[in-house]
Design a protein around this motif. Sequence first.
Motif, PDB file in Angstrom:
ATOM      1  N   LEU A 183     -65.466 -51.229  42.697  1.00 47.08           N
ATOM      2  CA  LEU A 183     -64.194 -50.634  42.299  1.00 47.08           C
ATOM      3  C   LEU A 183     -64.177 -49.128  42.550  1.00 47.08           C
ATOM      4  O   LEU A 183     -63.290 -48.638  43.278  1.00 47.08           O
ATOM      5  CB  LEU A 183     -63.900 -50.959  40.835  1.00 47.08           C
ATOM      6  CG  LEU A 183     -62.530 -50.499  40.370  1.00 47.08           C
ATOM      7  CD1 LEU A 183     -61.441 -51.319  41.039  1.00 47.08           C
ATOM      8  CD2 LEU A 183     -62.416 -50.604  38.859  1.00 47.08           C
ATOM      9  N   PRO A 184     -65.158 -48.343  42.040  1.00 45.13           N
ATOM     10  CA  PRO A 184     -65.148 -46.903  42.381  1.00 45.13           C
ATOM     11  C   PRO A 184     -65.309 -46.659  43.876  1.00 45.13           C
ATOM     12  O   PRO A 184     -64.749 -45.701  44.418  1.00 45.13           O
ATOM     13  CB  PRO A 184     -66.314 -46.330  41.589  1.00 45.13           C
ATOM     14  CG  PRO A 184     -67.116 -47.490  41.133  1.00 45.13           C
ATOM     15  CD  PRO A 184     -66.221 -48.660  41.092  1.00 45.13           C
ATOM     16  N   PHE A 185     -66.059 -47.534  44.533  1.00 44.14           N
ATOM     17  CA  PHE A 185     -66.228 -47.394  45.985  1.00 44.14           C
ATOM     18  C   PHE A 185     -64.876 -47.514  46.683  1.00 44.14           C
ATOM     19  O   PHE A 185     -64.532 -46.720  47.559  1.00 44.14           O
ATOM     20  CB  PHE A 185     -67.187 -48.488  46.467  1.00 44.14           C
ATOM     21  CG  PHE A 185     -67.404 -48.500  47.948  1.00 44.14           C
ATOM     22  CD1 PHE A 185     -67.897 -47.359  48.605  1.00 44.14           C
ATOM     23  CD2 PHE A 185     -67.129 -49.631  48.706  1.00 44.14           C
ATOM     24  CE1 PHE A 185     -68.105 -47.372  49.959  1.00 44.14           C
ATOM     25  CE2 PHE A 185     -67.340 -49.641  50.078  1.00 44.14           C
ATOM     26  CZ  PHE A 185     -67.826 -48.510  50.701  1.00 44.14           C
ATOM     27  N   ALA A 186     -64.081 -48.480  46.271  1.00 52.45           N
ATOM     28  CA  ALA A 186     -62.778 -48.691  46.885  1.00 52.45           C
ATOM     29  C   ALA A 186     -61.829 -47.541  46.555  1.00 52.45           C
ATOM     30  O   ALA A 186     -61.070 -47.084  47.407  1.00 52.45           O
ATOM     31  CB  ALA A 186     -62.185 -50.013  46.391  1.00 52.45           C
ATOM     32  N   VAL A 187     -61.897 -47.022  45.359  1.00 49.01           N
ATOM     33  CA  VAL A 187     -60.988 -45.940  44.949  1.00 49.01           C
ATOM     34  C   VAL A 187     -61.293 -44.675  45.736  1.00 49.01           C
ATOM     35  O   VAL A 187     -60.400 -43.998  46.230  1.00 49.01           O
ATOM     36  CB  VAL A 187     -61.113 -45.707  43.418  1.00 49.01           C
ATOM     37  CG1 VAL A 187     -60.404 -44.440  43.018  1.00 49.01           C
ATOM     38  CG2 VAL A 187     -60.535 -46.891  42.668  1.00 49.01           C
TER      39      VAL A 187
ATOM     40  N   LEU B 204     -64.911 -40.469  51.180  1.00 53.57           N
ATOM     41  CA  LEU B 204     -66.359 -40.557  51.277  1.00 53.57           C
ATOM     42  C   LEU B 204     -66.862 -40.107  52.636  1.00 53.57           C
ATOM     43  O   LEU B 204     -66.168 -40.239  53.648  1.00 53.57           O
ATOM     44  CB  LEU B 204     -66.814 -42.005  51.046  1.00 53.57           C
ATOM     45  CG  LEU B 204     -66.815 -42.497  49.607  1.00 53.57           C
ATOM     46  CD1 LEU B 204     -67.280 -43.927  49.556  1.00 53.57           C
ATOM     47  CD2 LEU B 204     -67.708 -41.618  48.748  1.00 53.57           C
ATOM     48  N   THR B 205     -68.092 -39.602  52.616  1.00 52.66           N
ATOM     49  CA  THR B 205     -68.721 -39.236  53.893  1.00 52.66           C
ATOM     50  C   THR B 205     -69.288 -40.501  54.540  1.00 52.66           C
ATOM     51  O   THR B 205     -69.364 -41.564  53.910  1.00 52.66           O
ATOM     52  CB  THR B 205     -69.861 -38.228  53.656  1.00 52.66           C
ATOM     53  OG1 THR B 205     -70.793 -38.840  52.755  1.00 52.66           O
ATOM     54  CG2 THR B 205     -69.343 -36.940  53.073  1.00 52.66           C
ATOM     55  N   VAL B 206     -69.677 -40.349  55.777  1.00 56.91           N
ATOM     56  CA  VAL B 206     -70.230 -41.484  56.509  1.00 56.91           C
ATOM     57  C   VAL B 206     -71.527 -41.968  55.853  1.00 56.91           C
ATOM     58  O   VAL B 206     -71.763 -43.163  55.682  1.00 56.91           O
ATOM     59  CB  VAL B 206     -70.476 -41.090  57.983  1.00 56.91           C
ATOM     60  CG1 VAL B 206     -71.085 -42.252  58.750  1.00 56.91           C
ATOM     61  CG2 VAL B 206     -69.183 -40.656  58.641  1.00 56.91           C
ATOM     62  N   GLY B 207     -72.360 -40.997  55.430  1.00 52.59           N
ATOM     63  CA  GLY B 207     -73.646 -41.340  54.807  1.00 52.59           C
ATOM     64  C   GLY B 207     -73.463 -42.170  53.555  1.00 52.59           C
ATOM     65  O   GLY B 207     -74.142 -43.188  53.349  1.00 52.59           O
TER      66      GLY B 207
END
Lengths: 125, 217, 210
Positions: A85-89, A94-97
């Motif tokens: 969920l936080p990843f999607a938000v 986000l950076t590539v890394g």
Amino acid sequence: MNSAFTHIYGPIAILMIAAVGFAIAPLAMAWLWSKKFSPRKPGPVKNATYECGLESNDAFLRFRPEYYLYAIVFLIFDVEAIFLLPFAVAFTGLTVGASIAMLIFLLLLVEGLVWTWRKGVLIWV
Amino acid sequence: MDLELKEALSRQGIFTTTLEELYNWGRRSSVWPLTFGLACCAIEMIATSMARYDLARFGAEVFRPSPRQADLMIVAGTVTKKMAPQVVRLYNQMPEPKYVIAMGACAISGGPFKQGYNVLKGIDRYIPVDVHIPGCPPRPEALMDAFITLQKKIDAQSLTGADRPRHLNAEEPSEFIVPQYGAHDLEPPKNVKLWNIITKNIPNGPGTASDNEPRKD
Amino acid sequence: MNLEKIKSDIEAAVPGCRLQIILNGSPSGQHSLLLGREHAVEIARFLRDDPELRLDYCSNVTGVDWLDSETSEKVKVKKLVDGVEQEVEEVRKTRTPGYLEAVYHLYSMEKKHGPLVLRLRPENRTDHVTLPSLTPVWRSAEFQEREIFDLYGIIFEGHPDLRRILMWDEFEDHPMRKDYVEPNDYEYEPTPHDAVLEKSKQARAIEGQR
């Protein structure tokens, strides 16, 4: 030895020793007490495996880690969602890394999913 | 320490103690019973541990489900011959010091079921009992009284010397014979080291003259 | 439920069976039916499946150990007393040897009637103590037949799992039998029970001999 080092960390070291001492002192006293007063009295029944008063025969020989599977399934479907969920938000910022790190994390869990799938764990009843 | 001096000091607000008193105080204030009940007396035991009677006042609220952590065995209820080996085995598995309260007529002597074919005529045939409570079942007050009696007994125990309690004496056993199921009765039917009342304490009974000193724990 | 009718019904359905009505003289008047061992299972099946009876529920199975009994009755007999024929009362005693018995109480859930009391007696109490098990007919009899086996020593043939249920497996006696001798481990106690005092005295005597 650096005097500044001793100056800064000296009290902490003393506290550490005191803390360990506090933990060990009662145990040591109990040990000494038992040495002085209470004799050890081991026996075959006393040391036997506790089985609610019954004689234990072949208990504890077989250990089946079946709950391991539940743990894996819980990780895949529950814990993964918390991270997704936080990843999607925050995905666009986000950076590539960071994205690659997250994908590796997902890959590891997917590997577990594939493993459990092939084991047939996901088939209910 | 001199008793008068101690009293005089305590009147001045100075508390003195001996190692022995401190040790006994610690032991009697945290006698943890083993969680198990055999029959109807167990209901009274449960009631005693609950809020109305509150056994926690005496430091015995923690009923341990494992004999490894228990100090006191409350034999609450009828001990059948089929159950007796398990009770003795549990007692043996308790660490020392350990105490036993025989609660109720059945645990003392078989009670109303004494002449039954499968009832043990008192648990003190196999394990040493510290306090007997009569009653069928005893009220919670009786159990608390037994508990206070046990605390007084612990308080009076000395740390050294010949009359020191069993757990401080290396010669005294910590385990007792676990009876086996026999073809007609339990084998042995009683632990003769503990149970010699048949030949003892009876007017003109055989063996009255010989071993008449009370058993010590 | 008319016991006479049930008896004739059973006799019609299971030819060659032994049946006997045992009257109960007490106010309850619960008369019972004594079955022969050979046909007991067929009779039980009939009682369960007969559309009129439908005794589908076996509520209770118990054992009884009947003691040797002696009944006396007064009979008037004509006798020669001092050369003169007189009517004299004489007491005749009849001795019935004791026997073991299993008693089944049957009800019908469907027809809402019952109980029908069945009795079964093994041949004797020493070497022929077998009875047919009625557990295949009424499942609820399983544990109670095990109990009778345990306490009375009646062996139920055809029982699926005949083991001791109350006493331990190593136990050999049957404690509810009247001739059971219990181990004497009584001790002296101040009690009004004379039996206990007597037993404790015996135990003390044995102890004293050792």
